[in-house]
Write a protein that holds these residues in place. Structure first.
Motif, PDB file in Angstrom:
ATOM      1  N   GLN A   9     -23.207  69.932  53.707  1.00  0.00           N
ATOM      2  CA  GLN A   9     -24.239  70.325  54.659  1.00  0.00           C
ATOM      3  C   GLN A   9     -23.707  70.090  56.065  1.00  0.00           C
ATOM      4  O   GLN A   9     -23.026  69.101  56.330  1.00  0.00           O
ATOM      5  CB  GLN A   9     -25.524  69.516  54.429  1.00  0.00           C
ATOM      6  N   ASN A  10     -24.015  70.980  56.960  1.00  0.00           N
ATOM      7  CA  ASN A  10     -23.450  70.949  58.301  1.00  0.00           C
ATOM      8  C   ASN A  10     -24.436  70.347  59.296  1.00  0.00           C
ATOM      9  O   ASN A  10     -25.513  70.900  59.508  1.00  0.00           O
ATOM     10  CB  ASN A  10     -23.074  72.379  58.714  1.00  0.00           C
ATOM     11  N   ALA A  13     -25.506  72.716  62.229  1.00  0.00           N
ATOM     12  CA  ALA A  13     -26.195  73.970  61.907  1.00  0.00           C
ATOM     13  C   ALA A  13     -27.062  74.418  63.082  1.00  0.00           C
ATOM     14  O   ALA A  13     -27.813  73.638  63.653  1.00  0.00           O
ATOM     15  CB  ALA A  13     -27.041  73.808  60.655  1.00  0.00           C
ATOM     16  N   GLU A 117     -22.979  81.061  65.344  1.00  0.00           N
ATOM     17  CA  GLU A 117     -23.416  79.659  65.297  1.00  0.00           C
ATOM     18  C   GLU A 117     -23.118  79.099  63.924  1.00  0.00           C
ATOM     19  O   GLU A 117     -22.981  79.830  62.947  1.00  0.00           O
ATOM     20  CB  GLU A 117     -24.908  79.538  65.633  1.00  0.00           C
ATOM     21  N   TRP A 118     -22.998  77.795  63.888  1.00  0.00           N
ATOM     22  CA  TRP A 118     -22.705  77.119  62.628  1.00  0.00           C
ATOM     23  C   TRP A 118     -23.869  77.305  61.673  1.00  0.00           C
ATOM     24  O   TRP A 118     -25.026  77.248  62.050  1.00  0.00           O
ATOM     25  CB  TRP A 118     -22.436  75.632  62.860  1.00  0.00           C
ATOM     26  N   SER A 119     -23.545  77.519  60.417  1.00  0.00           N
ATOM     27  CA  SER A 119     -24.531  77.701  59.364  1.00  0.00           C
ATOM     28  C   SER A 119     -24.904  76.352  58.765  1.00  0.00           C
ATOM     29  O   SER A 119     -24.326  75.328  59.133  1.00  0.00           O
ATOM     30  CB  SER A 119     -23.933  78.624  58.295  1.00  0.00           C
ATOM     31  N   ALA A 120     -25.815  76.374  57.825  1.00  0.00           N
ATOM     32  CA  ALA A 120     -26.211  75.143  57.145  1.00  0.00           C
ATOM     33  C   ALA A 120     -25.068  74.595  56.283  1.00  0.00           C
ATOM     34  O   ALA A 120     -24.966  73.393  56.079  1.00  0.00           O
ATOM     35  CB  ALA A 120     -27.445  75.384  56.283  1.00  0.00           C
ATOM     36  N   ARG A 121     -24.209  75.489  55.788  1.00  0.00           N
ATOM     37  CA  ARG A 121     -23.039  75.051  55.023  1.00  0.00           C
ATOM     38  C   ARG A 121     -21.890  74.776  55.976  1.00  0.00           C
ATOM     39  O   ARG A 121     -21.659  75.537  56.913  1.00  0.00           O
ATOM     40  CB  ARG A 121     -22.610  76.134  54.027  1.00  0.00           C
ATOM     41  N   GLU A 122     -21.145  73.754  55.717  1.00  0.00           N
ATOM     42  CA  GLU A 122     -20.040  73.320  56.576  1.00  0.00           C
ATOM     43  C   GLU A 122     -18.978  74.409  56.757  1.00  0.00           C
ATOM     44  O   GLU A 122     -18.384  74.529  57.815  1.00  0.00           O
ATOM     45  CB  GLU A 122     -19.409  72.053  55.997  1.00  0.00           C
ATOM     46  N   ASP A 126     -22.976  81.817  60.928  1.00  0.00           N
ATOM     47  CA  ASP A 126     -23.866  82.968  61.026  1.00  0.00           C
ATOM     48  C   ASP A 126     -23.462  83.742  62.265  1.00  0.00           C
ATOM     49  O   ASP A 126     -23.339  83.165  63.351  1.00  0.00           O
ATOM     50  CB  ASP A 126     -25.322  82.511  61.127  1.00  0.00           C
ATOM     51  N   ARG A 152     -22.852  86.526  57.489  1.00  0.00           N
ATOM     52  CA  ARG A 152     -22.465  85.158  57.182  1.00  0.00           C
ATOM     53  C   ARG A 152     -20.998  85.217  56.803  1.00  0.00           C
ATOM     54  O   ARG A 152     -20.614  85.935  55.889  1.00  0.00           O
ATOM     55  CB  ARG A 152     -23.290  84.588  56.041  1.00  0.00           C
TER      56      ARG A 152
END
Length: 183
Positions: A9-10, A13, A117-122, A126, A152
């Motif tokens: 998890q990032n 995010a 931008e950074w996604s929820a996954r490391e 997005d 993504r």
């Protein structure tokens, strides 16, 4: 479920990506557009993840108070492809039997306004971009497609790969004779 294979998890995010990551993403999108413009479709397929979802929802005309996401109604996609279907579309082009592509049409993709931008996954980002696709066939048969893409991208051992794409056309009614072109 084992956490050894679960994605990290990032904590970042939703935050904009750093300059170097943004440049790498921009280069990825520009290369992808060039491969598609040059009809190097098998090379383009190599830029996709095996679990890709590639979709073009129908633009639904709604009142402003209706905030459901575009494409949320059942059966409202022009196409909703996974890797197998995308590969089948590319193989179909290899046959030379796609009547709309004989004689061959030319296409040019312009990709701009890239924001990431950074996604929820490391290992994912997005990416939002806008596009203009011009396609010409024969003397007077031309089409202009304008819209945005919500992508993504996933960082793999081979570099960035497209894991998901949602294409939103600005046209309420698409006057193109077909939407065979990859956007």
């Amino acid at each position: 479920m084992s956490t050894a294979h679960a994605p990290q998890q990032n904590a970042r995010a939703g935050e904009p990506v750093d300059r170097d990551t943004h440049f790498a993403i921009e280069r990825f999108l520009i290369r992808e557009a060039r491969l598609l413009d040059q009809e190097r479709l098998h090379e383009w397929l190599a830029l996709l993840t095996p679990d890709i979802r590639y979709r073009l929802p129908v633009q639904e005309i709604r009142y402003r108070k209706d905030q459901k996401p575009i494409g949320s109604a059942t059966g409202t996609n022009i196409y909703d492809d996974d890797y197998r279907l995308l590969e089948m579309r590319v193989r179909r082009m290899d046959t030379g039997l796609v009547w709309f592509e004989d004689p061959k049409s030319t296409a040019r993709r312009l990709i701009t306004n890239i924001d990431a931008e950074w996604s929820a996954r490391e290992d994912e980002v997005d990416v939002y971009s806008t596009f203009l696709v011009y396609r010409n066939r024969r003397q007077r048969d031309e089409a202009w497609l304008v819209g945005c893409r919500e992508d993504r991208l996933r960082l793999t051992g081979a570099g960035w790969r497209l894991a998901e794409r949602t294409i939103l056309l600005d046209q309420r009614v698409v006057l193109d004779k077909n939407l065979h072109v990859f956007i």
